[in-house]
Design an enzyme around this catalytic site. Structure first.
Site, PDB file in Angstrom:
ATOM      1  CG  ASP A 192      -2.023   1.150   1.334  1.00 43.88           C
ATOM      2  OD1 ASP A 192      -2.648   0.403   0.210  1.00 43.88           O
ATOM      3  OD2 ASP A 192      -1.829   2.040   2.418  1.00 43.88           O
TER       4      ASP A 192
ATOM      5  CD  GLU B 287      -2.677   1.293  -3.712  1.00 44.15           C
ATOM      6  OE1 GLU B 287      -1.856   1.397  -2.822  1.00 44.15           O
ATOM      7  OE2 GLU B 287      -3.920   2.101  -3.909  1.00 44.15           O
TER       8      GLU B 287
END
Lengths: 671, 671
Positions: A392, A421
């Site tokens: 993330d 990401e």
């Protein structure tokens, strides 16, 4: 690399031989002068090419040297001349590891002599002196030829005893002599390319996989109640039936209670609100713990085993941040940003505040212990059985950290795949891919029109970006409900699915996509009543779903090896600006699939497409079959130009399998 | 550069701070990862650009560092953001030297704070903690601000005494504070680009000059008798009148007698044959001696002085080879190739033999003394007053040698220009340019058709080749009488002259070109009765000459600064495949010259050309003047598309000076 390379060499009295005359340049593949590795997958062939040359006419030889990155034993592969001073060699990649490759080139004295004497004999010149030179060359090799020396000595004797110059030469040029010389040739005067290059050989799943993304707590059936890993196990047959390989979970760790967010990101959570899974850490533990409401560590291990039995691997989510209740906040406050008053800063992007999350300060004085803690956590996850990790927001942490972490993990676990990401500026996204992320989120999610899709995909798959960045194309994520899906409805869901699944060989959807869920927070690309903030229960058979379509696309992907490759994408002319035509083909063209997609979710379009049938071995006047793998219809076509009609309310896309019509030549009776 | 750069960093216990988070990539200009220098000329501006970025949102600062290659004192130039993580800075190049440039980037903590607090104030947030942070940043700078510290302390005091948060912030953001912070900012967390790059700043003559090539022994008037340097002095006014800047001589050293070649390369020279100037060396000396029949060293120095007085510099010819009578053959037989029988090998290219020349063996055991002898000879020539050296066949000697020699010479003599006379494979020619040759012979001599001229010139002037290779375009040489001149006669001589003189900013002709001399050895690209083998006397006013045309072209070149530049070449559409249309323009478009050349020496052609008038600031409907600098005719044109007619028997080419029609706006009375 230092400045001295651009400064003159001083001739040292201790240098016995001059600098090598051989130049090795423009070695491919390489990224940023070899600073970063290129990427391939098991089963690939690595083609290495280079300009190799020197002054004058002397013959050269060159070898590609390859070693495992954790070994010092080189294998060598003979390089051959391609054309105009370009040389190449290929290596089959059969193991999931990293390989270091290097190039060495050296004069081929025997080859030069062979060439020269052939020309002189052909011109009828006296070659007495040249014969002596040839013998000198072989004499020099005798000294290190070991068991092969006898063959050379015999050839030298035959040459000396020969009755003519032609015979004396011939004795030095037998196949046997050539072979012995090849085995024991001198490398005097060799040049070595100054950079050792690296290729990461990932497992195939780094390039070819279909991802399904979900909140494990939403796998249940009781409204208002969180699901457990056991409920997720019950979902595995459904995910398998749709044809997905990777099942990705948002974070599964304990969630903090301090400043917990309520439904739709409200500030005052109610007691029953479960909190955002990204507010990681509580009394129950941090990144190495499991949220007790999902189950135990044993439950999670069992889920991973069950998933594997369904042909699915579980991907975890690494978000390096902490809730105020994370054990780190007590044990390592120095890892965070500290205010002048000594308190820890929460995350903000002024004027937005994220009071339930502490960002981590990678520049803190005790940065080394933080890096090692992250490595330790990765090893815990790997021990649980996890081999795929979606990271993330990696773009808010230093690339130097990721390079170190991924490399450290790959030492013992080369099969671990990290997905970046990062939705940020292009160079930052590329840098993350360069330092080792196997896959990257991309701008695909926001590329809707023909020109922007074409330009972007050419950049990704037909420039040197393809050497290090594999785009994992997501139609949607739990953070992103793109406008095209909000506006275009069910036809748009089909269009974007076909694009994601066929433009890239690795793609994903976030659960609910198959149900055409598209209720936004008004005016935003966010889901209303997002799972991020609440327990959800889904009706997986909801009317209007496209489960069958998803299933068909994943089946077609599996059945067609052309769709397993990433950089074999080619765009083709289509007159209409809303129709995108492209293909993927295996190198032997045994499998070729043409995608024709109407990008307009509202209106039907008809257009002429132009297919490169010649490249696929189909003659201009030859009939061929185009079978739409989605509808099952077959067309008999002749020629490159064909007219297609696509109504988004029926079928917005075709996936045509192209097959030559088997031509039977009756050269022999067949009965 | 080593393989460790691709391997993981291990965290050492001694590292106090983490690796810099800042990435510096894709620095331009650079050649082969900084292995070779780029080239510019005095008066240029060097624009350096780079991708500079890091994770997150923090502000950065970056400096371009520049130093003389023989100094360790850096100058710094602030880099500014261009767009999307691209940064740049420019440096004026005002001295003939080499410069080393490097890039350093570091966090701009104060800039980050300024940006954040502005956003928070705008959002009406409490910024008490942020004000304390701002004071910490300034406190840290006070410690090293010296005389500037008082300003900061005053600002800090004002901030603490302020009655509102807004005032407290304002005190920390005054212009004065910004200036002091800029002078004393911290470089903590800095990143340094790992390569120091080099630019060779040549004198302008490396880019802009007109060369005239001749055999000095052919400067006389008495048939069968060799001319002297005094005769050459008599030719200087003629060469100056034609507009040439550089007068290049074939070798002027003593010529060997052993195996001397006779007329037209015959093996048995007659006593009166002077020998080939490339068979260098006799009892009278070698490369540091002057052929007594040309004159003395003093005569040569006088010639150089006289030439300078005519605005002409003398270029010498460096051919590293020896006649069998060269002093090296006695003193340094080890510098040559030795046969098994102990004799020295003469040059050959089987089946061709060059018995009057010994090639030098750069791989010999005593290579160092050979390299130093060549450097010594260069210093002798430089002492004579020579600053331009054309190197014969550099591609048969190691590039490592040239790199060393040119760099050594440039230490004390940066004004020496080396021209590479290499006609060989493209990568070898490029490698010679990379290692330091200021100019290169090219394939121009054999590029006759529109597509091949366009493709080649785009490669030379619009790819990274332009960063290191300056093509010196020769219409002919004493070795090459191209077929186009043999076949196309006088019109071809005019066509090829215009092309050479305007496609490149540096070009040359070999004497006799202005007389349209084109009698070949039948079937070959060689001159019959070549000056290489015999004494010649020329009638410089021979009927049919193009002396006036040569004179005009060189005058136009001088008068038009657009033609002094190398990489400002642009090609324009011309419908006819035999008409080439291109232009050169100064950056401000104050001087723009359009060349339109009929490449067919036999037939007239008419065509429509399309000029990029918009780029030159001329509107679509605006009238402009196009004055043919060759014929003197002026055309009043409107619009991009114009029709031109070119008859090679009259004028095969136009050189149009493009000028906007001065528009007088009567906003004030002018009388």
């Amino acid at each position: 690399m230092t400045s001295t390379s651009t400064l003159p060499r001083t001739i040292g009295a201790t240098i016995a031989s001059p600098p090598s005359s051989i130049l090795i340049e423009s070695v491919l593949p390489q990224i940023d002068g070899g600073r970063y590795p290129v990427k391939r997958e098991v089963g690939d062939v690595l083609h290495v090419t280079a300009d190799i040359f020197r002054e004058g006419h002397e013959h050269l030889a060159a070898v590609l040297k390859v070693r495992d990155w954790q070994s010092s034993d080189w294998d060598e592969f003979e390089m051959t001349r391609i054309d105009n001073d370009r040389w190449g060699a290929s290596v089959s990649l059969d193991r999931n590891t990293r390989l270091v490759y290097a190039i060495e080139a050296f004069p081929d004295r025997y080859g030069t002599w062979t060439d020269e004497i052939a020309k002189k004999l052909a011109a009828g010149l006296d070659v007495a002196s040249e014969i002596l030179e040839g013998r000198q060359i072989l004499d020099e090799i005798v000294g290190r030829a070991g068991g092969d020396a006898a063959d050379l000595i015999e050839a030298l004797d035959r040459s000396e005893a020969a009755g003519s110059q032609a015979d004396a030469v011939e004795a030095l040029l037998t196949t046997n002599v050539v072979a012995v010389v090849g085995r024991h040739r001198s490398r005097a005067g060799k040049a070595v390319y100054p950079v050792e290059l690296t290729v990461i050989v990932d497992r195939v799943a780094a390039r070819y996989a279909a991802w399904y993304s979900m909140f494990p707590r939403s796998a249940g059936t009781v409204p208002g109640q969180g699901a457990t890993f056991r409920d997720v196990i019950d979902q595995l047959p459904r995910v398998q039936a749709m044809g997905f390989d990777v099942l990705y979970f948002t974070p599964i760790h304990p969630i903090g209670t301090t400043n917990r967010k309520g439904k739709n990101n409200t500030l005052n959570a109610k007691p029953e609100d479960p909190g955002v899974p990204y507010a990681i850490g509580s009394d129950a533990g941090g990144h190495d713990a499991i949220n007790p409401s999902l189950g135990t560590e044993d439950d999670f291990r069992e889920l991973i085993r069950q998933a594997a039995a369904h042909g699915i691997e579980i991907a975890m989510d690494l978000a390096i941040q902490a809730s105020p209740d994370h054990p780190w906040a007590k044990d390592h406050p120095e890892w965070f940003f500290i205010r002048p008053d000594g308190t820890i800063k929460y995350a903000e992007n002024p004027p937005k505040k994220y009071q339930d999350i502490y960002p981590v300060n990678f520049q803190n004085a005790d940065w080394e212990s933080l890096w090692h803690e992250m490595k330790r956590i990765m090893l815990v996850w790997i021990d649980w059985g996890v081999k795929t990790i979606r990271v993330d927001n990696p773009h808010t942490k230093p690339t130097a950290f990721w390079e170190w972490l991924i490399t450290e993990i790959h030492r013992d676990h080369p099969d671990v795949i990290f997905l970046s990401e990062a939705f940020t500026r292009p160079k930052v996204m590329k840098a993350l891919a360069k330092v080792g992320f196997a896959q990257s989120y991309t701008y695909f999610t926001w590329r809707n029109f023909k020109r922007e899709i074409t330009d972007y995909l050419i950049e990704l798959t037909a420039t040197d970006v393809k050497e290090y960045l594999r785009g994992n194309f997501f139609t949607n994520t739990h953070d992103i409900l793109p406008y095209v899906l909000q506006e275009g409805g069910r036809p748009a869901f089909k269009i974007r699915l076909v694009l994601a699944a066929t433009l890239s060989s690795v793609y994903g959807i976030y659960s609910g996509y198959e149900l055409c869920e598209n209720t936004p927070v008004p005016g935003k690309e966010e889901y209303l009543n997002s799972e991020k903030y609440e327990f959800k229960v889904w009706d997986w058979d909801r009317p209007g779903n496209i489960v069958e379509y998803v299933t068909a696309i994943n089946r077609i992907r599996r059945e067609h090896p052309a769709l397993h490759e990433y950089d074999n994408l080619r765009f083709h002319d289509a007159a209409d600006e809303t129709i995108l035509c492209y293909s993927k083909s295996t190198p032997d063209h045994a499998d070729t699939v043409v995608m024709i997609v109407n990008l307009d979710p509202f209106q039907p379009h008809e257009t002429v497409i132009v297919l490169p049938i010649g490249e696929w071995g189909i003659g201009d006047g030859e009939q061929y079959r185009a079978t739409d793998l989605l509808s099952g219809e077959t067309f008999m076509w002749t020629g490159a130009r064909q007219t297609v009609f696509l109504d988004p309310r029926q079928e917005p896309a075709m996936m045509l399998s192209i097959q030559r019509w088997a031509h039977v030549e009756f050269t022999e009776p067949c009965f």
